[in-house]
Design a protein around this motif. Sequence first.
Motif, PDB file in Angstrom:
ATOM      1  N   TYR A 125      -1.481  16.138  -4.382  1.00  0.00           N
ATOM      2  CA  TYR A 125      -1.056  14.765  -4.112  1.00  0.00           C
ATOM      3  C   TYR A 125      -2.258  13.853  -3.881  1.00  0.00           C
ATOM      4  CZ  TYR A 125       4.042  14.973  -4.019  1.00  0.00           C
ATOM      5  OH  TYR A 125       5.368  15.045  -4.389  1.00  0.00           O
ATOM      6  N   THR A 142       4.026   8.806   2.488  1.00  0.00           N
ATOM      7  CA  THR A 142       4.345  10.094   1.879  1.00  0.00           C
ATOM      8  C   THR A 142       3.674  11.204   2.668  1.00  0.00           C
ATOM      9  OG1 THR A 142       4.513   9.100  -0.331  1.00  0.00           O
ATOM     10  CG2 THR A 142       4.218  11.489  -0.222  1.00  0.00           C
ATOM     11  N   ALA A 167      -9.763   4.844  -0.839  1.00  0.00           N
ATOM     12  CA  ALA A 167      -9.888   5.774  -1.961  1.00  0.00           C
ATOM     13  C   ALA A 167     -11.335   6.201  -2.189  1.00  0.00           C
ATOM     14  CB  ALA A 167      -9.319   5.135  -3.224  1.00  0.00           C
ATOM     15  N   ALA A 203      -3.742   3.097  -2.779  1.00  0.00           N
ATOM     16  CA  ALA A 203      -3.698   4.315  -1.967  1.00  0.00           C
ATOM     17  C   ALA A 203      -4.638   4.243  -0.771  1.00  0.00           C
ATOM     18  CB  ALA A 203      -4.054   5.525  -2.823  1.00  0.00           C
ATOM     19  N   PHE A 239      -3.113   5.623  -8.199  1.00  0.00           N
ATOM     20  CA  PHE A 239      -2.995   4.475  -7.294  1.00  0.00           C
ATOM     21  C   PHE A 239      -4.340   4.151  -6.640  1.00  0.00           C
ATOM     22  CE2 PHE A 239       1.145   6.890  -6.618  1.00  0.00           C
ATOM     23  CZ  PHE A 239       1.862   6.164  -7.560  1.00  0.00           C
ATOM     24  N   LEU A 297      -0.765   8.137   2.123  1.00  0.00           N
ATOM     25  CA  LEU A 297      -0.566   9.578   2.012  1.00  0.00           C
ATOM     26  C   LEU A 297      -1.120  10.229   3.271  1.00  0.00           C
ATOM     27  CD1 LEU A 297       0.275  12.097   0.367  1.00  0.00           C
ATOM     28  CD2 LEU A 297      -2.062  12.151  -0.542  1.00  0.00           C
ATOM     29  N   TYR A 335       0.823  -1.209   0.000  1.00  0.00           N
ATOM     30  CA  TYR A 335       0.000   0.000   0.000  1.00  0.00           C
ATOM     31  C   TYR A 335       0.860   1.264   0.000  1.00  0.00           C
ATOM     32  CZ  TYR A 335      -4.308  -2.600   0.768  1.00  0.00           C
ATOM     33  OH  TYR A 335      -5.387  -3.435   0.612  1.00  0.00           O
ATOM     34  N   ARG A 336       0.216   2.353  -0.396  1.00  0.00           N
ATOM     35  CA  ARG A 336       0.841   3.678  -0.366  1.00  0.00           C
ATOM     36  C   ARG A 336       0.005   4.562   0.555  1.00  0.00           C
ATOM     37  NH1 ARG A 336       4.158   4.593  -5.164  1.00  0.00           N
ATOM     38  NH2 ARG A 336       4.002   2.830  -6.608  1.00  0.00           N
ATOM     39  N   PHE A 389      -2.840  10.532  -6.122  1.00  0.00           N
ATOM     40  CA  PHE A 389      -2.953   9.197  -5.533  1.00  0.00           C
ATOM     41  C   PHE A 389      -4.276   8.544  -5.926  1.00  0.00           C
ATOM     42  CE2 PHE A 389       0.886   9.869  -3.522  1.00  0.00           C
ATOM     43  CZ  PHE A 389       1.201   8.934  -2.544  1.00  0.00           C
ATOM     44  N   PHE A 429      -5.347   6.820   2.977  1.00  0.00           N
ATOM     45  CA  PHE A 429      -5.132   8.199   3.391  1.00  0.00           C
ATOM     46  C   PHE A 429      -5.233   8.291   4.911  1.00  0.00           C
ATOM     47  CE2 PHE A 429      -6.749   7.869  -0.838  1.00  0.00           C
ATOM     48  CZ  PHE A 429      -5.946   8.737  -1.569  1.00  0.00           C
TER      49      PHE A 429
END
Length: 409
Positions: free
Chosen positions: A30, A124, A57, A42, A38, A6, A3-4, A34, A44
Amino acid sequence: MKYRILDITRTITRVGLSHPTGIDRVERAYIGAFLKVFPDEAVFLAKLSDGCFVLDAIDMERFVAADFGNSLDTFIGFKDVMRLKLSRPRRRAQSFIHKKAKWSAERNISTILNEKFPDGFDYTNVGHSNLTDPFLATLKPGGCDDIRIMVHDMIPLDFPEYCRPQTPQDFLRKMQAVAAHSDEVICNSEYTKSRVQTYFADWPNNVSYVVAPLGVESYFKAKKKAKPIPAHFTILGTIEPRKNHKLLLDVWEALSQQTSEAEMPILHIVGKRGWENGSFFERLDASHLLGHKIIEHNNLDDVALSDLLNNTRALLFPSFTEGYGLPALEALAMKVPVVCSDIPVFKELLGENAHLLPYENIELWVAKLLEIMRQGSKWTISEEKNLSNFIIPTWSAHFCHVFGEYKFK
C-alpha cells in the motif's frame, strides 16, 4: 486539495525485526501504491508513544529506499536515545519520523486534522494498528470523509486456541471499534468477509465491504528448475500450532518407514519458532530425522527462499485455518504445486489448482506425497491445463477493486 492518509504505524514498529510478515508485506504494498499513484495527495501517519506524526511522499520515499527504515543513518535524537528497550534500527526510524514529520499532534488530534486538511481527507489502515475507539473516534470530527480498514482474518475470535491468551480479547475490542467507526472494510476473500459479517451483525455499524484478493509480487515467477534427488518439500511460515507442522512430522515418520534411504524426501521447515508450541518443538528436537531428512531454516533470506521454492516438488500447507495463505498463491505463480488442507479459504482461492486434503489424515498426505515424488513431472497434463487458465491475483487488480482508480491498471 483532499488528502489521502495511509497509516504506517505497523511498518514503523516492525523496523529492526526479522523478515516481514504477511501483514507487513501488505502495508508495504500500500505504501508503494500510494507513492506511485497519489504522489501529491498521499501523506503517511505513524502513531508513536509521544503522538501522531505525518510524513509527506518525499520523506516516505526516503524511508522506503532505506529498506523500509532498516538501513537509515539518521542520528538518534534526544527523544529516542534513551528508549533502550527498542532496537537501534527502531530508534533511528523513530528519530527519522520525529525530524522529518511535516506536523505532529500529541493531543487535540481532531482540531489539528481540521487545520491541516481543510478540504478533508480519507484514512486507510491495512496494518491492524491503531484500531482503538479513542483513536478512530478522532477522525470524523477531524474532517475525515471515509475510513477504510482492512481486516485480514477473524482467527483470534474464531479460533482463540491458536492465539496468545490476551489476543482474543484485544482483537474483539479492535473489531468492535472498526464496526463502530469505519465506512468500508476491505476483505482479502469472500470467506473473510463472511466471518467479519457474522460478528459485525451483532454490533451497530454502517459498514460496506469490498473483497479484494491480495496481490502476488511480479518477481514470483517460474524459473528453470533443478530436480533434486531425493525430492524436496517445503512448509513456510511461523512454526505455531495453527500451521499444523505436527501433521508433517507424522507424515515424515511414516515416509521413513515406507521409502528407502535414497528415496526418502527432505522436508524444509522455513520460519521462526512461534508461541504455544512447546510439545511440538520437544518432539522435533528429539527426532532422528532432524538435520538429515527434516531441515529447519529460521532466518532464510529472500534469495535463498526463492531458490528453495524454485526447486521444491511442492509447497505444503496443512493449516487448521488461514486468513488468506499468500505463500500458496506465490508458489503457484512459480509453477510449484501446492498440497494444502481443504479449508474454506483454500477452496475459494486455489480450487482445482491445489491438492486439497483433510488436515488430520496422515495416510492421504503420505499417499499424495509419494505420488508427487514418483510421477515424471511436477504437473499432470490436466493439472497444467487448469493452471494455465488460473489468474494469479495482482496488486493492480487489488487496488482497482479498493479505490476504483484507472491509474492502478
